[in-house]
Design a protein around this motif. Structure first.
Motif, PDB file in Angstrom:
ATOM      1  N   ASP A   3       0.826  -1.224   0.000  1.00 43.06           N
ATOM      2  CA  ASP A   3       0.000   0.000   0.000  1.00 43.06           C
ATOM      3  C   ASP A   3       0.858   1.272   0.000  1.00 43.06           C
ATOM      4  OD1 ASP A   3       0.963   0.112   2.577  1.00 43.06           O
ATOM      5  OD2 ASP A   3      -0.989   0.076   3.549  1.00 43.06           O
TER       6      ASP A   3
ATOM      7  N   THR B 224      -4.936   2.240   1.181  1.00 44.27           N
ATOM      8  CA  THR B 224      -5.011   1.040   2.021  1.00 44.27           C
ATOM      9  C   THR B 224      -6.461   0.561   2.127  1.00 44.27           C
ATOM     10  OG1 THR B 224      -3.184   1.962   3.289  1.00 44.27           O
ATOM     11  CG2 THR B 224      -4.324   0.079   4.259  1.00 44.27           C
ATOM     12  N   LYS B 225      -7.363   1.516   2.311  1.00 36.50           N
ATOM     13  CA  LYS B 225      -8.778   1.181   2.442  1.00 36.50           C
ATOM     14  C   LYS B 225      -9.314   0.524   1.159  1.00 36.50           C
ATOM     15  CE  LYS B 225     -13.210   3.216   3.607  1.00 36.50           C
ATOM     16  NZ  LYS B 225     -13.972   4.439   3.877  1.00 36.50           N
TER      17      LYS B 225
ATOM     18  N   ALA C 144      -8.098  -2.996   0.854  1.00 36.12           N
ATOM     19  CA  ALA C 144      -8.834  -3.868   1.788  1.00 36.12           C
ATOM     20  C   ALA C 144     -10.203  -4.220   1.221  1.00 36.12           C
ATOM     21  CB  ALA C 144      -8.971  -3.176   3.142  1.00 36.12           C
ATOM     22  N   GLN C 145     -10.854  -3.218   0.662  1.00 37.57           N
ATOM     23  CA  GLN C 145     -12.185  -3.429   0.062  1.00 37.57           C
ATOM     24  C   GLN C 145     -12.114  -4.473  -1.050  1.00 37.57           C
ATOM     25  OE1 GLN C 145     -15.016  -0.679   0.338  1.00 37.57           O
ATOM     26  NE2 GLN C 145     -16.203  -2.473  -0.271  1.00 37.57           N
TER      27      GLN C 145
ATOM     28  N   LEU D  90      -8.112  -9.802   7.274  1.00 40.54           N
ATOM     29  CA  LEU D  90      -7.267  -8.699   6.800  1.00 40.54           C
ATOM     30  C   LEU D  90      -6.137  -8.564   7.811  1.00 40.54           C
ATOM     31  CD1 LEU D  90     -10.080  -6.136   5.945  1.00 40.54           C
ATOM     32  CD2 LEU D  90      -8.469  -7.107   4.277  1.00 40.54           C
TER      33      LEU D  90
ATOM     34  N   PHE E 195      -1.054  -3.495   8.250  1.00 38.47           N
ATOM     35  CA  PHE E 195      -1.294  -2.125   8.733  1.00 38.47           C
ATOM     36  C   PHE E 195      -0.058  -1.535   9.408  1.00 38.47           C
ATOM     37  CE2 PHE E 195      -5.110  -4.639   8.483  1.00 38.47           C
ATOM     38  CZ  PHE E 195      -5.704  -3.986   7.429  1.00 38.47           C
TER      39      PHE E 195
ATOM     40  N   THR F 100      -9.061   1.711   7.437  1.00 40.89           N
ATOM     41  CA  THR F 100      -9.579   0.395   7.049  1.00 40.89           C
ATOM     42  C   THR F 100     -10.606  -0.165   8.034  1.00 40.89           C
ATOM     43  OG1 THR F 100      -7.410   0.010   6.041  1.00 40.89           O
ATOM     44  CG2 THR F 100      -8.829  -1.902   6.258  1.00 40.89           C
TER      45      THR F 100
ATOM     46  N   ILE G 230     -14.169  -1.047   6.956  1.00 42.17           N
ATOM     47  CA  ILE G 230     -14.288  -2.203   6.040  1.00 42.17           C
ATOM     48  C   ILE G 230     -14.394  -3.491   6.867  1.00 42.17           C
ATOM     49  CG2 ILE G 230     -13.144  -3.511   4.181  1.00 42.17           C
ATOM     50  CD1 ILE G 230     -13.773  -0.750   3.209  1.00 42.17           C
TER      51      ILE G 230
END
Ligand code: VNL
Length: 389
Positions: A72, A80-81, A84-85, A96, A99, A108, A111
């Motif tokens: 990321d 990053t979000k 993750a999605q 997940l 981080f 995140t 999510i």
């Protein structure tokens, strides 16, 4: 006859279900910075996760485990979000993980909540992270957890009467500053000033000049993993040690990943943390040896690596306990209260807060027999919980 067909059909269906389930691996989406200013954090975590799988196999309770590593870049929470999605929706990951930094974990958290996916924080250290989603579990550390013992030690044992704090200006830095000021002051120390340095591309020089002018007994530092070399270089250039100003801090500044490249200026510095490559236990000796071998001796495992290694252990053990086809809620329930002996020492996941409970060590940097500098632990605060801020 009819009955026989029915039974045979049912058996076939069951078998097909079993086969298709066995064929579908359990996926772990590991989001870490593999490039950019915090790449060392990602590299440490990835190496440790792969080592864990090498040692423990890529199958748990009959189900294949697949590790999906995503870079990321470490600096854009929205990136990053989004990753993750995608991991949740397209790859259907069961967990997940990773981080590298607090803002990335914060971004995140929704999510994890919406998709009911356990989110194992292996690096980031701001106290409030676990409160951002009931699906977050942490295997790294919290800054108040690591800092509070340092504040106490400095005033009570270190003979330090006055200090200035200097921290990276974001979540974990703010936590470290508050925890140090509180604990050091309560133990009788006096904080002369609290300075905050921009988190991206920091130039410490003007801040160090201010510290030189204030002339405290000690300068307390928090910088994120990877920035310690710049800080040490500028501290040495300004000759603060020559002014009688001691450097103290959390272990992030004298990160094991950076220590081999540092010189004598890094000797005799007191820091507090949950992991040192030099931690004296059979589990850690085996870990360090295996880690060095796997990385062709190019890396020394640091505290980020154990965050990754223990995070994988937590996921494997949760799958064993809850069963290979457990859903997110069942896995999360299995993770709560889990206890084990890590290379860092004994650790557990607090069943109420989902945060890590562990021993915090006070260490002094020394040159050991192999000629390299290590953080040598000489005092310990057992089973210490995040005290919050
Ligand atoms: C964080 C905390 C990041 C401690 C770090 O290195 C660290 C964080 C990247 O919470 O952002 O050493």
């Amino acid at each position: 006859m009819k009955k026989f067909v029915k039974v045979a059909l049912a058996a076939t269906c069951l078998m097909t279900a079993a086969v298709s389930q066995a064929a579908e691996p359990f996926k772990i989406g590991l989001i870490i910075p593999m490039t950019g200013p915090f790449a060392s954090t990602g590299k440490q975590i990835e190496a440790a996760a792969r080592l864990y799988m090498q040692q423990n196999g890529d199958e748990v309770a009959g189900r294949k485990i697949e590790l999906i590593v995503k870079d990321d870049g470490g600096v854009q929470p929205e990136a990053t979000k989004r990753i993750a999605q995608e991991l949740v929706v397209q790859d259907k990951v069961g967990v997940l993980a990773g981080f590298g930094l607090t803002p990335l974990a914060f971004a995140t958290a929704p999510i994890a909540t919406q998709s009911k996916t356990p989110m194992v924080v292996m690096a980031a250290g701001t106290s409030s992270i676990v409160q951002k989603s009931p699906y977050i579990v942490r295997t790294s550390m919290t800054l108040p957890q690591v800092t509070a013992p340092m504040g106490q030690w400095a005033a009570k044992e270190g003979g330090i009467k006055s200090a200035v704090t200097l921290i990276a200006d974001y979540g974990p830095g703010h936590d470290a500053e508050k925890a140090f000021v509180k604990n050091f002051s309560e133990a009788g120390g006096k904080v002369l000033d609290s300075l905050r340095v921009p988190m991206q591309n920091p130039d410490f020089s003007p801040f160090l000049q201010r510290v030189r002018d204030l002339k405290p007994d000690a300068l307390f530092i928090f910088v994120p993993s990877g920035q310690g070399s710049t800080l040490m270089k500028q501290f040495t250039e300004r000759n603060l040690a020559g002014q009688g100003i001691k450097l103290i801090g959390t272990g992030d500044v004298l990160d094991d990943d950076l220590l081999p490249a540092m010189g004598d200026e890094a000797l005799g510095i007191i820091t507090s943390q949950h992991y040192s490559t030099a931690h004296d236990s059979p589990e850690n000796k085996a870990y360090v040896e295996a880690f060095r071998k796997m990385t062709n001796n190019s890396m020394r495992p640091n505290f980020m690596s154990v965050g990754g290694y223990d995070g994988m252990h937590l996921i494997y053990e949760a799958l064993k306990k809850a069963g290979p086809n457990a859903n997110g809620d069942q896995l999360l329930a299995a993770m709560k209260g889990m206890k084990w002996v890590s290379p860092r020492g004994p650790m557990q996941i607090d069943p109420e807060t989902r945060d890590v409970v562990q021993d915090i060590y006070i260490r002094r940097s020394e040159r050991l027999a192999d000629g390299q500098i290590y953080n040598v632990e000489f005092d310990v605060i057992k089973e210490f919980k995040d005290p919050g801020i």
